[in-house]
Design a protein around this motif. Sequence first.
Motif, mmCIF file in Angstrom:
data_model
loop_
_atom_site.group_PDB
_atom_site.id
_atom_site.type_symbol
_atom_site.label_atom_id
_atom_site.label_comp_id
_atom_site.label_asym_id
_atom_site.label_seq_id
_atom_site.Cartn_x
_atom_site.Cartn_y
_atom_site.Cartn_z
ATOM 1 N N LYS A 79 40.194 53.501 33.736
ATOM 2 C CA LYS A 79 40.060 52.140 33.451
ATOM 3 C C LYS A 79 41.407 51.638 32.733
ATOM 4 C CE LYS A 79 35.152 52.395 32.196
ATOM 5 N NZ LYS A 79 34.014 52.085 31.577
ATOM 6 N N VAL A 80 42.242 52.214 32.004
ATOM 7 C CA VAL A 80 43.294 51.948 31.169
ATOM 8 C C VAL A 80 44.308 51.628 32.372
ATOM 9 C CG1 VAL A 80 45.062 52.592 29.943
ATOM 10 C CG2 VAL A 80 43.173 53.138 29.116
ATOM 11 N N LEU A 81 44.348 52.384 33.613
ATOM 12 C CA LEU A 81 45.342 52.167 34.589
ATOM 13 C C LEU A 81 44.972 51.019 35.520
ATOM 14 C CD1 LEU A 81 46.217 55.731 35.402
ATOM 15 C CD2 LEU A 81 47.542 54.168 34.061
ATOM 16 N N GLY A 82 43.825 50.764 35.454
ATOM 17 C CA GLY A 82 43.287 49.550 36.392
ATOM 18 C C GLY A 82 42.852 50.069 37.646
ATOM 19 N N LYS A 83 42.467 51.625 37.771
ATOM 20 C CA LYS A 83 42.020 52.109 39.019
ATOM 21 C C LYS A 83 40.423 52.244 38.989
ATOM 22 C CE LYS A 83 46.063 55.171 39.260
ATOM 23 N NZ LYS A 83 46.651 56.630 39.374
ATOM 24 N N ALA A 84 39.520 51.818 38.031
ATOM 25 C CA ALA A 84 38.241 51.941 38.002
ATOM 26 C C ALA A 84 37.897 50.916 38.884
ATOM 27 C CB ALA A 84 37.629 51.730 36.554
ATOM 28 N N ILE A 85 36.737 51.394 39.903
ATOM 29 C CA ILE A 85 36.059 50.473 41.063
ATOM 30 C C ILE A 85 34.937 49.820 40.473
ATOM 31 C CG2 ILE A 85 35.408 50.242 43.206
ATOM 32 C CD1 ILE A 85 38.475 50.819 42.886
ATOM 33 N N TYR A 86 34.994 48.532 40.169
ATOM 34 C CA TYR A 86 33.658 47.832 39.860
ATOM 35 C C TYR A 86 33.156 47.105 40.968
ATOM 36 C CZ TYR A 86 35.663 48.260 34.802
ATOM 37 O OH TYR A 86 36.168 48.863 33.920
ATOM 38 N N SER A 87 31.769 46.719 40.858
ATOM 39 C CA SER A 87 31.176 46.319 42.005
ATOM 40 C C SER A 87 31.937 45.043 42.812
ATOM 41 C CB SER A 87 29.705 45.906 41.666
ATOM 42 O OG SER A 87 29.792 44.906 40.613
ATOM 43 N N GLU A 88 32.418 44.232 41.747
ATOM 44 C CA GLU A 88 33.266 43.123 42.382
ATOM 45 C C GLU A 88 34.417 43.547 43.045
ATOM 46 O OE1 GLU A 88 34.773 38.661 40.771
ATOM 47 O OE2 GLU A 88 33.865 40.098 39.485
ATOM 48 N N ASP A 89 34.871 44.579 43.050
ATOM 49 C CA ASP A 89 36.224 45.159 43.742
ATOM 50 C C ASP A 89 35.723 45.825 45.202
ATOM 51 O OD1 ASP A 89 38.023 44.585 41.627
ATOM 52 O OD2 ASP A 89 37.242 46.662 40.512
ATOM 53 N N ILE A 90 34.670 45.904 45.367
ATOM 54 C CA ILE A 90 34.174 46.533 46.522
ATOM 55 C C ILE A 90 33.971 45.188 47.722
ATOM 56 C CG2 ILE A 90 32.205 47.658 47.793
ATOM 57 C CD1 ILE A 90 31.389 48.947 45.013
ATOM 58 N N SER A 91 34.529 45.552 48.718
ATOM 59 C CA SER A 91 34.554 44.484 49.989
ATOM 60 C C SER A 91 34.313 45.070 51.189
ATOM 61 C CB SER A 91 35.793 43.795 49.992
ATOM 62 O OG SER A 91 36.795 44.280 50.067
ATOM 63 N N PHE A 92 33.799 44.424 52.314
ATOM 64 C CA PHE A 92 33.894 44.881 53.594
ATOM 65 C C PHE A 92 34.133 43.818 54.539
ATOM 66 C CE2 PHE A 92 30.559 47.090 51.032
ATOM 67 C CZ PHE A 92 30.788 48.533 51.252
ATOM 68 N N PRO A 93 34.768 44.296 55.649
ATOM 69 C CA PRO A 93 34.907 43.335 56.854
ATOM 70 C C PRO A 93 33.768 42.446 56.969
ATOM 71 C CG PRO A 93 35.664 45.705 57.310
ATOM 72 C CD PRO A 93 35.016 45.608 56.222
ATOM 73 N N ASP A 94 34.033 41.385 57.365
ATOM 74 C CA ASP A 94 33.012 40.381 57.974
ATOM 75 C C ASP A 94 31.877 40.056 56.717
ATOM 76 O OD1 ASP A 94 32.053 38.582 59.855
ATOM 77 O OD2 ASP A 94 30.339 40.246 60.516
ATOM 78 N N MET A 95 32.109 40.095 55.415
ATOM 79 C CA MET A 95 31.522 40.041 54.130
ATOM 80 C C MET A 95 31.179 38.384 54.111
ATOM 81 S SD MET A 95 32.190 41.771 50.545
ATOM 82 C CE MET A 95 33.160 40.808 49.983
ATOM 83 N N LEU A 96 29.858 38.250 53.657
ATOM 84 C CA LEU A 96 29.721 36.947 53.245
ATOM 85 C C LEU A 96 29.393 36.881 51.769
ATOM 86 C CD1 LEU A 96 26.695 36.442 55.768
ATOM 87 C CD2 LEU A 96 28.864 35.416 55.838
ATOM 88 N N TYR A 97 29.543 35.721 51.239
ATOM 89 C CA TYR A 97 29.294 35.375 49.753
ATOM 90 C C TYR A 97 28.124 34.720 49.524
ATOM 91 C CZ TYR A 97 34.209 36.714 50.154
ATOM 92 O OH TYR A 97 35.343 37.329 50.318
ATOM 93 N N GLY A 98 27.394 35.106 48.357
ATOM 94 C CA GLY A 98 25.981 34.868 48.013
ATOM 95 C C GLY A 98 26.108 34.066 46.767
ATOM 96 N N ARG A 99 25.252 32.988 46.781
ATOM 97 C CA ARG A 99 24.904 31.967 45.759
ATOM 98 C C ARG A 99 23.489 31.887 45.304
ATOM 99 N NH1 ARG A 99 28.997 31.010 41.739
ATOM 100 N NH2 ARG A 99 28.479 29.252 40.666
ATOM 101 N N VAL A 100 23.125 31.413 43.975
ATOM 102 C CA VAL A 100 21.734 31.058 43.827
ATOM 103 C C VAL A 100 21.693 29.656 43.243
ATOM 104 C CG1 VAL A 100 19.819 31.879 42.350
ATOM 105 C CG2 VAL A 100 21.723 33.440 43.142
ATOM 106 N N LEU A 101 20.713 29.184 43.693
ATOM 107 C CA LEU A 101 20.399 27.772 43.215
ATOM 108 C C LEU A 101 19.349 27.974 42.007
ATOM 109 C CD1 LEU A 101 20.320 24.663 43.201
ATOM 110 C CD2 LEU A 101 18.240 24.724 44.560
ATOM 111 N N ARG A 102 19.760 27.730 40.862
ATOM 112 C CA ARG A 102 18.819 27.820 39.513
ATOM 113 C C ARG A 102 18.404 26.406 39.367
ATOM 114 N NH1 ARG A 102 18.647 33.305 38.465
ATOM 115 N NH2 ARG A 102 20.965 33.952 38.977
ATOM 116 N N ALA A 103 16.976 26.650 38.753
ATOM 117 C CA ALA A 103 16.166 25.247 38.565
ATOM 118 C C ALA A 103 16.897 24.109 37.709
ATOM 119 C CB ALA A 103 15.084 25.730 37.757
ATOM 120 N N GLY A 104 17.620 24.668 36.714
ATOM 121 C CA GLY A 104 18.175 23.442 35.912
ATOM 122 C C GLY A 104 17.212 22.774 34.986
#
Length: 430
Positions: A21-46
């Motif tokens: 973590k101190v060296l910035g080597k920890a892999i968080y879920s946002e760091d994980i990626s794959f080829p041909d990856m899509l990006y999700g988004r949620v519409l909230r009620a508001g």
Amino acid sequence: MEKKSFSCVGYPVPRVDALDKVLGKAIYSEDISFPDMLYGRVLRAGVPHAVIEEIDTREAEAMKGVVCVLTSKDIPGVNRYGIAFQDQYALAEDKVRYIGDPVALVAAESEEIAKDAVKAIRVKYRPLPVITSPREALAEGAPKIHEKGNLLMHTKIRKGDIRKGFDQAYVVVENTYRTHVVDHAYIETESGVGMLDRQGNLVIWSSNQCPFRDRRQVAKVLGMKENRIRVIRATTGGAFGGKDDITVEIHIGLLVQATKRPVRLVLDREESFSSQTKRHAIEIWTRWGATREGKLCAMEGDVYGDKGAYAGLGAFVIKKCGIHLSGPYYIPNIRVDSYSVYTNNIMGSAMRGFGVTQAAVAHEAQMDELAKRLKINPLTFRLMNALDNGLSTATGQVFWEGVGIKATLEKLREVVLNDPHLRSYWEDLG
């Protein structure tokens, strides 16, 4: 007696994940990626409470770079989930119950396109009356947030004879306390990424606390067998109970299932604040009695917990608040009623302390006021009434060993008396 030798207890032990973590080597879920990856988004009620009359996704679906748009009609399994009570909807069906309710999902070739597509979805709402407090929700004739009503759970604590207990009281202190909503505010917001492996199994990496429980809920909504799903806990940048419930896992699963491509979904800070679970706002009315000699003799209370729109783990948090309303003190006569109540606020669920934090606000304030009325030093008063081995708690449970509150208070007194500044404060208290 021979002193025991330990390899860890009493010695500094380095955290196993600290260096990465101190060296910035920890892999968080946002760091994980794959080829041909899509990006999700949620519409909230508001909006906090409304009937859904129409959802028009045509403009969003026609946008270049949008791969899919999902609503509740696209869910292949059961559109219900929840840890203890299955009262939440993966995507809202007939109505929304708070501003963060998910209404639609988008998967697109970029985050920017996904954000624009969500804005292009048109939802027609018919507003319903909004309930913002447990008292309002329990009032006669109040609109129902859920079909079964607004009371999720009522828990009773009874010990001894409350009437006789107050008859023995020389001093009685009665007050109402209100605690507010608190966000966990972890550095890493709710996030995850999912994909199908070579065998067609769904694999989700997310910032979570309970991967096996999450898997069970994902499987139900997606209509899949649990053994075809893996939920992996990535390095987590804070949770504190806030990632005990499902956050992004079901939505990621739905988008991966629909597109057959990897999908990443990350909530921004505003969305995290407005849609994810919080520490409950709780109202506590309580009355305490003590004898002339300074012994607690009776305590009663009513706890009203604001559940928000859905249950999560909240009913048990509010139940715990009632159980611990007497604090770490021996009181022979107790009556507490705790009410977990649905409102149109953001959902309350687990957070560090799990209801005990709110209870402590009340019981420590009560102890201070009783000590003041009795003209007894507040620390001495606590020592006089602290639980000890062999004494019973509010629920009647007896601990025969390991009760450390008196030793803790004695150590505190020792520290205070050995510090000239604190000692002066102590002497001022009487």
